[in-house]
Write a protein that holds these residues in place. Sequence first.
Motif, mmCIF file in Angstrom:
data_model
loop_
_atom_site.group_PDB
_atom_site.id
_atom_site.type_symbol
_atom_site.label_atom_id
_atom_site.label_comp_id
_atom_site.label_asym_id
_atom_site.label_seq_id
_atom_site.Cartn_x
_atom_site.Cartn_y
_atom_site.Cartn_z
ATOM 1 N N LYS A 61 0.817 -1.217 0.000
ATOM 2 C CA LYS A 61 0.000 0.000 0.000
ATOM 3 C C LYS A 61 0.850 1.266 0.000
ATOM 4 N N THR A 62 1.959 1.258 0.700
ATOM 5 C CA THR A 62 2.820 2.433 0.750
ATOM 6 C C THR A 62 3.443 2.700 -0.619
ATOM 7 N N GLU A 63 3.945 1.661 -1.271
ATOM 8 C CA GLU A 63 4.524 1.814 -2.606
ATOM 9 C C GLU A 63 3.473 2.300 -3.601
ATOM 10 N N PHE A 64 2.279 1.747 -3.497
ATOM 11 C CA PHE A 64 1.169 2.144 -4.356
ATOM 12 C C PHE A 64 0.895 3.639 -4.202
ATOM 13 N N LYS A 65 0.750 4.087 -2.963
ATOM 14 C CA LYS A 65 0.441 5.485 -2.688
ATOM 15 C C LYS A 65 1.568 6.397 -3.171
ATOM 16 N N GLU A 66 2.810 6.041 -2.892
ATOM 17 C CA GLU A 66 3.946 6.870 -3.299
ATOM 18 C C GLU A 66 4.026 6.990 -4.822
ATOM 19 N N PHE A 67 3.797 5.888 -5.538
ATOM 20 C CA PHE A 67 3.843 5.933 -6.993
ATOM 21 C C PHE A 67 2.801 6.899 -7.537
ATOM 22 N N GLN A 97 1.172 9.324 -6.028
ATOM 23 C CA GLN A 97 1.303 10.723 -5.618
ATOM 24 C C GLN A 97 2.020 11.514 -6.711
ATOM 25 N N ASN A 98 3.093 10.974 -7.244
ATOM 26 C CA ASN A 98 3.838 11.656 -8.309
ATOM 27 C C ASN A 98 3.154 11.503 -9.663
ATOM 28 N N TYR A 99 2.725 10.308 -9.969
ATOM 29 C CA TYR A 99 2.128 10.021 -11.275
ATOM 30 C C TYR A 99 0.883 10.864 -11.524
ATOM 31 N N SER A 100 0.078 11.070 -10.484
ATOM 32 C CA SER A 100 -1.172 11.825 -10.633
ATOM 33 C C SER A 100 -0.920 13.264 -11.062
ATOM 34 N N LYS A 101 0.255 13.786 -10.765
ATOM 35 C CA LYS A 101 0.567 15.173 -11.107
ATOM 36 C C LYS A 101 1.071 15.313 -12.545
ATOM 37 N N ASN A 102 1.452 14.192 -13.182
ATOM 38 C CA ASN A 102 2.050 14.260 -14.512
ATOM 39 C C ASN A 102 1.275 13.554 -15.618
ATOM 40 N N VAL A 103 0.399 12.633 -15.280
ATOM 41 C CA VAL A 103 -0.269 11.815 -16.293
ATOM 42 C C VAL A 103 -1.073 12.636 -17.292
ATOM 43 N N ASP A 104 -1.627 13.742 -16.889
ATOM 44 C CA ASP A 104 -2.436 14.563 -17.797
ATOM 45 C C ASP A 104 -1.582 15.275 -18.842
ATOM 46 N N ASN A 105 -0.269 15.253 -18.681
ATOM 47 C CA ASN A 105 0.628 15.865 -19.667
ATOM 48 C C ASN A 105 0.990 14.895 -20.789
ATOM 49 N N ALA A 106 0.398 13.727 -20.811
ATOM 50 C CA ALA A 106 0.707 12.723 -21.830
ATOM 51 C C ALA A 106 0.420 13.246 -23.228
ATOM 52 N N ASP A 107 -0.538 14.146 -23.356
ATOM 53 C CA ASP A 107 -0.933 14.652 -24.669
ATOM 54 C C ASP A 107 0.160 15.450 -25.382
ATOM 55 N N VAL A 108 1.206 15.841 -24.687
ATOM 56 C CA VAL A 108 2.273 16.603 -25.341
ATOM 57 C C VAL A 108 3.237 15.694 -26.108
ATOM 58 N N ILE A 128 -18.917 7.197 -14.796
ATOM 59 C CA ILE A 128 -18.421 6.830 -13.469
ATOM 60 C C ILE A 128 -16.922 6.638 -13.602
ATOM 61 N N ILE A 129 -16.172 7.319 -12.763
ATOM 62 C CA ILE A 129 -14.734 7.099 -12.681
ATOM 63 C C ILE A 129 -14.483 6.321 -11.408
ATOM 64 N N TYR A 130 -13.864 5.162 -11.555
ATOM 65 C CA TYR A 130 -13.507 4.336 -10.400
ATOM 66 C C TYR A 130 -11.991 4.174 -10.401
ATOM 67 N N ASP A 131 -11.378 4.416 -9.267
ATOM 68 C CA ASP A 131 -9.930 4.224 -9.139
ATOM 69 C C ASP A 131 -9.602 3.965 -7.672
ATOM 70 N N LEU A 132 -8.514 3.252 -7.450
ATOM 71 C CA LEU A 132 -8.074 2.965 -6.088
ATOM 72 C C LEU A 132 -7.241 4.096 -5.486
ATOM 73 N N SER A 133 -6.606 4.891 -6.335
ATOM 74 C CA SER A 133 -5.679 5.913 -5.858
ATOM 75 C C SER A 133 -6.392 7.202 -5.460
ATOM 76 N N GLU A 134 -6.242 7.567 -4.219
ATOM 77 C CA GLU A 134 -6.808 8.813 -3.712
ATOM 78 C C GLU A 134 -6.209 10.016 -4.441
ATOM 79 N N ASP A 135 -4.905 9.972 -4.713
ATOM 80 C CA ASP A 135 -4.241 11.081 -5.391
ATOM 81 C C ASP A 135 -4.740 11.257 -6.825
ATOM 82 N N MET A 136 -4.945 10.142 -7.530
ATOM 83 C CA MET A 136 -5.466 10.219 -8.891
ATOM 84 C C MET A 136 -6.878 10.808 -8.880
ATOM 85 N N LEU A 137 -7.694 10.368 -7.948
ATOM 86 C CA LEU A 137 -9.074 10.854 -7.896
ATOM 87 C C LEU A 137 -9.154 12.309 -7.440
#
Length: 101
Positions: free
Chosen positions: A3-9, A11-22, A72-81
Amino acid sequence: MNKTEFKEFFQNYSKNVDNADVSNFWKLSDDLILQIIKDNIPVTEDMTLLDAGGGTGRWVKKLSDIYPGNFIIYDLSEDMLEQAYSNIKNAGIENRVEIIQ
């Protein structure tokens, strides 16, 4: 992955994934996937689409321009949501989207 590794991954990924379109690779990939979705999911007024693992809501934003129904958006990651809430609100489609963790 614990769970800790999941959350840490995410936390960072959620801030950058929306930039994939570039990236040209991701633009092409998204265009191909979008065409597959259009070819296989008919448009109806009363439909509800589930985006399982929907993360930041990036795909729901794209699909909301095509499909008039609800999402409906379903996801396990609090940071992504957390990012999804912001993205959906900024897109002005919060009345059509339910977000579930």
